[in-house]
Design an enzyme around this catalytic site. Sequence first.
Site, PDB file in Angstrom:
ATOM      1  N   GLU A 155      17.327   6.985   2.575  1.00  0.00           N
ATOM      2  CA  GLU A 155      16.137   7.616   2.012  1.00  0.00           C
ATOM      3  C   GLU A 155      15.510   6.745   0.929  1.00  0.00           C
ATOM      4  O   GLU A 155      14.291   6.700   0.767  1.00  0.00           O
ATOM      5  CB  GLU A 155      16.511   8.993   1.454  1.00  0.00           C
ATOM      6  N   THR A 192       5.351   8.570   0.616  1.00  0.00           N
ATOM      7  CA  THR A 192       6.088   9.134  -0.515  1.00  0.00           C
ATOM      8  C   THR A 192       5.886   8.296  -1.770  1.00  0.00           C
ATOM      9  O   THR A 192       5.725   8.830  -2.872  1.00  0.00           O
ATOM     10  CB  THR A 192       7.588   9.230  -0.176  1.00  0.00           C
TER      11      THR A 192
END
Length: 306
Positions: free
Chosen positions: A128, A181
């Site tokens: 991630e 993101t």
Amino acid sequence: MNEIKIFCPATIANLNCGFDVLGLCLEGIGDEMIIRKATEKGLRITKITGADLPLDVEKNVAGVAALAIVNAINPDCGFEIEIHKKIKAGSGIGSSSASAAGVVFGINELLGKPFTRHELVDFAMKGEALASGCEHADNVAPCVLGGFTLVRGYNPLDVIKIQSPSELYAVVLHPQIEVKTSDSRAVLPNTVALKDAITQWGNLGGFIAGLYTGNYSLLGRSLQDVVIEPYRQKLIPGFENVKNAALDAGALGSGISGAGPSIFALCKGQDKAEKVAYAMSSSYLEVGIAFDMHISKINDEGVKII
């Protein structure tokens, strides 16, 4: 077992009051992966469908997560990985976390489950970090564990799984645009006013209490975001109108899913969820951007073998 096929579910993170610490797992929306043992040591990504992603292990979210768990075990075999993406990158419903969570789950299964699901979260976070620039578990934790998850702390990692009230549904509107993101984090301030922090703490505590007690009214009152949403909503065309449409149709609450651009709503009961989905869809038609709609119960299982 030398080969495994797995389903890697989509997730909603933050849920308004729990930035970087709260998430839930969705049903029916997710990627698929096939992982095989290989006689030659090392990792190889052999196939990717549904997205233009690198096959280079060190440049791929799944590859980085896989390296983390393989380096921790040092098995006498290697692994070949196929990734079949059905969650679009930058959608705000955990595309990168599905890849990271799925691959560590699959490798762990093929090696006889040396790690618990809770321990797998730490490995998935490594992947991630490649996507977002920092290790965070608000998506990978619910993907691995299922249900709702609360990240109490990171040093050491402390994740609590929370059961969902039986009638709780999630509605997700996914606009066909990408919000990275890293970009959505760049718009956030470095400091938070004390009064806003106090409001957010209260809402997070109220939301957790609502989950444990099945108090839908309390869940709705707690789905407020005074810290993140005011800055991120400008990245999502039509956000305010869609949110208001969801609330007017009877949603418990509505907000930005993860980093966006997806917009979520939580509802009590399937009938209400369908009405809210219709209201959100009708509102977004006026924006002129193509979108997908999803209605889902909360997935209590998480990533699984198929």
